[in-house]
Design a protein around this motif. Structure first.
Motif, PDB file in Angstrom:
ATOM      1  N   LEU A  37      50.051  39.846  47.219  1.00 45.17           N
ATOM      2  CA  LEU A  37      51.446  39.410  47.334  1.00 45.17           C
ATOM      3  C   LEU A  37      51.582  38.201  48.250  1.00 45.17           C
ATOM      4  O   LEU A  37      52.374  37.290  47.978  1.00 45.17           O
ATOM      5  N   LYS A  38      50.806  38.170  49.313  1.00 48.67           N
ATOM      6  CA  LYS A  38      50.837  37.029  50.241  1.00 48.67           C
ATOM      7  C   LYS A  38      50.363  35.766  49.526  1.00 48.67           C
ATOM      8  O   LYS A  38      51.001  34.714  49.613  1.00 48.67           O
ATOM      9  N   ASN A  39      49.241  35.874  48.788  1.00 48.34           N
ATOM     10  CA  ASN A  39      48.713  34.720  48.057  1.00 48.34           C
ATOM     11  C   ASN A  39      49.678  34.268  46.966  1.00 48.34           C
ATOM     12  O   ASN A  39      49.874  33.068  46.752  1.00 48.34           O
ATOM     13  N   THR A  40      50.281  35.228  46.280  1.00 44.37           N
ATOM     14  CA  THR A  40      51.242  34.894  45.235  1.00 44.37           C
ATOM     15  C   THR A  40      52.459  34.197  45.829  1.00 44.37           C
ATOM     16  O   THR A  40      52.948  33.202  45.284  1.00 44.37           O
ATOM     17  N   SER A  41      52.928  34.689  46.942  1.00 46.84           N
ATOM     18  CA  SER A  41      54.075  34.075  47.604  1.00 46.84           C
ATOM     19  C   SER A  41      53.755  32.646  48.040  1.00 46.84           C
ATOM     20  O   SER A  41      54.569  31.734  47.849  1.00 46.84           O
ATOM     21  N   ILE A  46      54.344  26.775  47.243  1.00 47.48           N
ATOM     22  CA  ILE A  46      53.729  25.461  46.996  1.00 47.48           C
ATOM     23  C   ILE A  46      54.215  24.893  45.664  1.00 47.48           C
ATOM     24  O   ILE A  46      54.528  23.704  45.553  1.00 47.48           O
ATOM     25  N   SER A  47      54.304  25.755  44.643  1.00 46.81           N
ATOM     26  CA  SER A  47      54.774  25.312  43.330  1.00 46.81           C
ATOM     27  C   SER A  47      56.217  24.831  43.403  1.00 46.81           C
ATOM     28  O   SER A  47      56.572  23.807  42.823  1.00 46.81           O
ATOM     29  N   LEU A  48      57.053  25.580  44.112  1.00 45.61           N
ATOM     30  CA  LEU A  48      58.452  25.204  44.262  1.00 45.61           C
ATOM     31  C   LEU A  48      58.583  23.871  44.992  1.00 45.61           C
ATOM     32  O   LEU A  48      59.390  23.011  44.602  1.00 45.61           O
ATOM     33  N   GLU A  49      57.787  23.662  46.027  1.00 43.93           N
ATOM     34  CA  GLU A  49      57.804  22.386  46.740  1.00 43.93           C
ATOM     35  C   GLU A  49      57.400  21.242  45.815  1.00 43.93           C
ATOM     36  O   GLU A  49      58.018  20.168  45.836  1.00 43.93           O
ATOM     37  N   ALA A  50      56.375  21.469  44.994  1.00 41.18           N
ATOM     38  CA  ALA A  50      55.913  20.433  44.067  1.00 41.18           C
ATOM     39  C   ALA A  50      56.988  20.103  43.038  1.00 41.18           C
ATOM     40  O   ALA A  50      57.222  18.927  42.717  1.00 41.18           O
ATOM     41  N   VAL A  51      57.658  21.118  42.526  1.00 36.29           N
ATOM     42  CA  VAL A  51      58.720  20.892  41.539  1.00 36.29           C
ATOM     43  C   VAL A  51      59.874  20.127  42.172  1.00 36.29           C
ATOM     44  O   VAL A  51      60.389  19.163  41.588  1.00 36.29           O
TER      45      VAL A  51
END
Length: 89
Positions: A37-41, A46-51
């Protein structure tokens, strides 16, 4: 818990078997799940920041937005209607 429920539903279940299931150590499973869960979060953050960065880059570079694309399509349809009206005479 699923195994405990199955044993409870089994009419021939012995209390010792239930206690054995309840006393098992699930620490590794909990640790693995927490790590996952920590890695997924972190991945999602990171994905949200990139988007968000890509969206901002598009806005600053004059990239098309949904609204401007919608307006361009509407303008094109109005122009097409006008041409069809002229053709029909």
């Amino acid at each position: 818990m699923k195994r405990v429920q199955i044993e409870q539903e089994n009419s021939e279940a012995k209390t010792g078997k239930l206690l054995q299931y309840l006393s098992e150590n699930y620490q590794k499973a909990m640790t693995d799940a927490t790590e996952f869960l920590k890695n997924t979060s972190n991945f999602l953050d990171i994905s949200l920041e990139a988007v968000n960065k890509e969206i901002n880059d598009l806005k600053t570079s004059g990239g098309a937005t949904v609204e401007s694309s919608h307006e361009a399509i509407q303008d094109g349809l109005v122009e097409l209607r006008s041409l069809l009206t002229e053709i029909q005479g």
